[in-house]
Motif scaffolding. Structure first.
Motif, PDB file in Angstrom:
ATOM      1  N   GLU A  77       0.826  -1.208   0.000  1.00  0.00           N
ATOM      2  CA  GLU A  77       0.000   0.000   0.000  1.00  0.00           C
ATOM      3  C   GLU A  77       0.860   1.258   0.000  1.00  0.00           C
ATOM      4  OE1 GLU A  77      -2.403  -0.501   3.446  1.00  0.00           O
ATOM      5  OE2 GLU A  77      -3.931  -1.709   2.422  1.00  0.00           O
ATOM      6  N   ALA A  78       1.968   1.220   0.754  1.00  0.00           N
ATOM      7  CA  ALA A  78       2.856   2.385   0.807  1.00  0.00           C
ATOM      8  C   ALA A  78       3.509   2.651  -0.541  1.00  0.00           C
ATOM      9  CB  ALA A  78       3.921   2.171   1.872  1.00  0.00           C
ATOM     10  N   LEU A  79       3.802   1.574  -1.287  1.00  0.00           N
ATOM     11  CA  LEU A  79       4.415   1.760  -2.605  1.00  0.00           C
ATOM     12  C   LEU A  79       3.480   2.469  -3.580  1.00  0.00           C
ATOM     13  CD1 LEU A  79       6.223  -1.669  -3.052  1.00  0.00           C
ATOM     14  CD2 LEU A  79       7.304   0.573  -2.907  1.00  0.00           C
ATOM     15  N   LEU A  80       2.173   2.335  -3.353  1.00  0.00           N
ATOM     16  CA  LEU A  80       1.198   2.954  -4.256  1.00  0.00           C
ATOM     17  C   LEU A  80       0.924   4.415  -3.921  1.00  0.00           C
ATOM     18  CD1 LEU A  80      -1.347  -0.019  -4.436  1.00  0.00           C
ATOM     19  CD2 LEU A  80       0.517   0.525  -6.026  1.00  0.00           C
ATOM     20  N   GLU A  81       1.456   4.893  -2.790  1.00  0.00           N
ATOM     21  CA  GLU A  81       1.266   6.294  -2.400  1.00  0.00           C
ATOM     22  C   GLU A  81       2.325   7.149  -3.094  1.00  0.00           C
ATOM     23  OE1 GLU A  81      -0.274   5.145   2.119  1.00  0.00           O
ATOM     24  OE2 GLU A  81       1.593   6.263   1.811  1.00  0.00           O
ATOM     25  N   LYS A  82       1.883   8.049  -3.921  1.00  0.00           N
ATOM     26  CA  LYS A  82       2.815   8.839  -4.726  1.00  0.00           C
ATOM     27  C   LYS A  82       2.861  10.314  -4.350  1.00  0.00           C
ATOM     28  CE  LYS A  82       4.251   5.497  -7.348  1.00  0.00           C
ATOM     29  NZ  LYS A  82       5.658   5.062  -7.259  1.00  0.00           N
ATOM     30  N   ASP A  83       2.078  10.746  -3.375  1.00  0.00           N
ATOM     31  CA  ASP A  83       1.982  12.176  -3.070  1.00  0.00           C
ATOM     32  C   ASP A  83       2.687  12.542  -1.772  1.00  0.00           C
ATOM     33  OD1 ASP A  83       0.244  10.719  -1.568  1.00  0.00           O
ATOM     34  OD2 ASP A  83      -1.375  12.213  -1.583  1.00  0.00           O
ATOM     35  N   ARG A  84       3.744  11.827  -1.421  1.00  0.00           N
ATOM     36  CA  ARG A  84       4.467  12.140  -0.199  1.00  0.00           C
ATOM     37  C   ARG A  84       5.440  13.294  -0.417  1.00  0.00           C
ATOM     38  NH1 ARG A  84       4.054   9.102   4.208  1.00  0.00           N
ATOM     39  NH2 ARG A  84       2.668   7.302   4.067  1.00  0.00           N
ATOM     40  N   MET A  85       5.584  14.120   0.601  1.00  0.00           N
ATOM     41  CA  MET A  85       6.423  15.310   0.497  1.00  0.00           C
ATOM     42  C   MET A  85       7.906  14.923   0.468  1.00  0.00           C
ATOM     43  SD  MET A  85       4.691  18.108   3.053  1.00  0.00           S
ATOM     44  CE  MET A  85       5.139  17.147   4.505  1.00  0.00           C
ATOM     45  N   ARG A  86       8.655  15.613  -0.383  1.00  0.00           N
ATOM     46  CA  ARG A  86      10.107  15.449  -0.453  1.00  0.00           C
ATOM     47  C   ARG A  86      10.760  16.821  -0.458  1.00  0.00           C
ATOM     48  NH1 ARG A  86       8.089  11.182  -3.469  1.00  0.00           N
ATOM     49  NH2 ARG A  86       9.101   9.148  -3.124  1.00  0.00           N
ATOM     50  N   PRO A  87      10.704  17.524   0.686  1.00  0.00           N
ATOM     51  CA  PRO A  87      11.282  18.873   0.743  1.00  0.00           C
ATOM     52  C   PRO A  87      12.809  18.817   0.702  1.00  0.00           C
ATOM     53  CG  PRO A  87      10.584  18.191   2.915  1.00  0.00           C
ATOM     54  CD  PRO A  87      10.133  17.112   1.970  1.00  0.00           C
ATOM     55  N   HIS A  88      13.419  19.981   0.502  1.00  0.00           N
ATOM     56  CA  HIS A  88      14.873  20.049   0.538  1.00  0.00           C
ATOM     57  C   HIS A  88      15.353  19.737   1.961  1.00  0.00           C
ATOM     58  CE1 HIS A  88      18.964  21.742   0.268  1.00  0.00           C
ATOM     59  NE2 HIS A  88      18.851  21.480  -1.015  1.00  0.00           N
ATOM     60  N   TRP A  89      16.532  19.114   2.050  1.00  0.00           N
ATOM     61  CA  TRP A  89      17.028  18.689   3.355  1.00  0.00           C
ATOM     62  C   TRP A  89      17.249  19.858   4.311  1.00  0.00           C
ATOM     63  CZ3 TRP A  89      16.697  14.070   5.312  1.00  0.00           C
ATOM     64  CH2 TRP A  89      16.636  12.963   4.464  1.00  0.00           C
ATOM     65  N   SER A  90      17.528  21.052   3.764  1.00  0.00           N
ATOM     66  CA  SER A  90      17.714  22.212   4.639  1.00  0.00           C
ATOM     67  C   SER A  90      16.427  22.552   5.377  1.00  0.00           C
ATOM     68  CB  SER A  90      18.184  23.423   3.822  1.00  0.00           C
ATOM     69  OG  SER A  90      17.250  23.737   2.792  1.00  0.00           O
ATOM     70  N   PHE A  91      15.260  22.424   4.710  1.00  0.00           N
ATOM     71  CA  PHE A  91      13.978  22.677   5.359  1.00  0.00           C
ATOM     72  C   PHE A  91      13.690  21.608   6.419  1.00  0.00           C
ATOM     73  CE2 PHE A  91      13.459  24.848   1.273  1.00  0.00           C
ATOM     74  CZ  PHE A  91      13.037  26.094   1.701  1.00  0.00           C
ATOM     75  N   VAL A  92      14.065  20.373   6.103  1.00  0.00           N
ATOM     76  CA  VAL A  92      13.872  19.298   7.078  1.00  0.00           C
ATOM     77  C   VAL A  92      14.709  19.563   8.330  1.00  0.00           C
ATOM     78  CG1 VAL A  92      14.141  16.824   7.503  1.00  0.00           C
ATOM     79  CG2 VAL A  92      13.342  17.625   5.270  1.00  0.00           C
ATOM     80  N   PHE A  93      15.948  19.991   8.127  1.00  0.00           N
ATOM     81  CA  PHE A  93      16.824  20.276   9.268  1.00  0.00           C
ATOM     82  C   PHE A  93      16.254  21.399  10.136  1.00  0.00           C
ATOM     83  CE2 PHE A  93      20.449  22.596  11.127  1.00  0.00           C
ATOM     84  CZ  PHE A  93      20.971  21.576  11.917  1.00  0.00           C
TER      85      PHE A  93
END
Length: 385
Positions: A318-334
């Motif tokens: 089910e997780a593999l079928l989820e395509k709308d997950r956020m991938r922000p820049h690592w600086s924002f994550v930090f």
């Protein structure tokens, strides 16, 4: 005895900080879920590992901060301590209990520590025996798992080798898995996979991704710490989160590649699970690989208080079928993680034992003495008629 006291205090602080860190992580997950935001699994895994590293290093950070206070690099007003804060609130009238009872509550941890370290009959001796028994059991279990893994690796046949990486073929492995020693990394493949080149290619991509993510090293670290945290339920919550996210993150990274077909990968997971179950019944549990230093493509063993293999497989597909997950820049994550790191550090700092004597504590001691004098004087008075 002072060194033993300090060591035990660090051990207790570690367990409390682990619990607080796990609560912070679960709260952050809940907030994101309420906001309808879903962060990519590799980001979640990195944050989880980072918070765990901060938790492990928190005693060092606290010691450095306290030394900076002693050297007056950090102002004394920057001190954070829950016990001192509670005393301050009591003196301001925020806590309405007798002063002697309040002081007894403040000294509860010190009395328990003294009881444990002095092997006092009853609770103190019981805690010591419980900790020694748990540490011995899980320590022996860790050693046995490492020996089993070493025996299994030595029974494998070398297939390929490149630098510090060895590809091994096994007639007994339930599923493909990756492992490591001090200097070398291993990927163990069931021999029957050689007859399925398409599955073999996907399996190797999956296991190589585990090695790139450092999953095996983190697994070794968690298993090595289990004897110390065996009684802490938050350790098992944390480990379950790591195991779940590392597989989902690995699946996500592999299927993000342009030359990997999503349907073929899902079918590969299903076939790996089916083959693992068949081999488990055939081998009848002999030479099973422990979970120490090994990360499998998919787990087929049932474990206490864990989801069943079918539930795990369904969740991964089910997780593999989820395509709308956020991938922000690592600086924002930090930047987003910085407040969480600060909370972990402040939590570790706030649970430290306070100084023996401060101005507020002297005032509390004075109040207690005055209450005792009042009690004595009351006993000396004649009853009114």
């Amino acid at each position: 005895m002072t060194l033993l006291n300090q060591t035990f205090d660090i051990y207790v602080d570690w367990n409390i900080t682990l619990a607080l860190t796990a609560i912070i992580w679960l709260a952050a997950k809940l907030v994101l879920a309420r906001l309808g935001r879903r962060l990519a699994f590799n980001y979640q895994l990195s944050i989880l590992n980072g918070l765990f590293a901060v938790m492990i290093l928190s005693p060092v950070a606290v010691a450095v901060y306290q030394q900076m206070q002693v050297a007056q690099v950090v102002p004394a007003a920057g001190s954070v301590n829950l016990a001192d804060y509670a005393v301050s609130q009591y003196l301001r009238g925020g806590i309405a209990i007798p002063a002697e009872d309040f002081q007894a509550l403040l000294g509860l941890r010190s009395r328990l520590t003294e009881s444990v370290l002095s092997f006092a009959p009853g609770l103190g001796m019981g805690v010591v025996l419980f900790l020694l028994a748990g540490f011995s059991y899980f320590g022996i279990k860790l050693i046995v798992s490492m020996v089993r893994l070493a025996r299994m690796l030595s029974a494998c046949h070398e297939w390929r080798a490149a630098g510090r990486l060895q590809l091994l073929l096994s007639d007994r492995a339930l599923v493909p898995f990756s492992a490591r020693g001090f200097f070398r990394h291993y990927v163990v493949i069931p021999s029957e996979l050689l007859a399925k080149p398409d599955d073999l290619k996907l399996v190797l991509k999956h296991e190589f991704q585990h090695l790139r993510q450092g999953d095996v090293t983190w697994e070794i670290g968690l298993e090595a710490l289990r004897p110390f945290f065996f009684w802490n339920p938050f350790f098992y919550v944390w480990k379950s989160e790591v195991e779940r996210l590392r597989e989902l993150a690995c699946d996500q990274k592999v299927t993000d590649a342009t030359n990997v077909d999503l349907r073929s990968y899902c079918m590969c997971l299903l076939r790996a699970a089916q083959a693992g179950i068949r081999r488990r019944h055939r081998i009848a549990g002999k030479d099973r690989v422990g979970n120490v230093a090994a990360v499998a493509l998919i787990e087929v063993q049932d474990r206490l208080m864990r989801r069943s293999p079918a539930q795990k497989l369904r969740r991964r597909v089910e997780a593999l079928l989820e395509k709308d997950r956020m991938r922000p820049h690592w600086s924002f994550v930090f930047l987003a993680v910085l407040p969480m790191i600060a909370i972990v550090f402040l939590s570790a700092l706030s649970i430290q034992k306070p100084a023996d004597w401060t101005q507020d504590r002297l005032m509390l001691s004075t109040i207690i003495n005055l209450e005792r004098l009042e009690t004595i004087n009351t006993f000396g008075q004649r009853p009114l008629r």
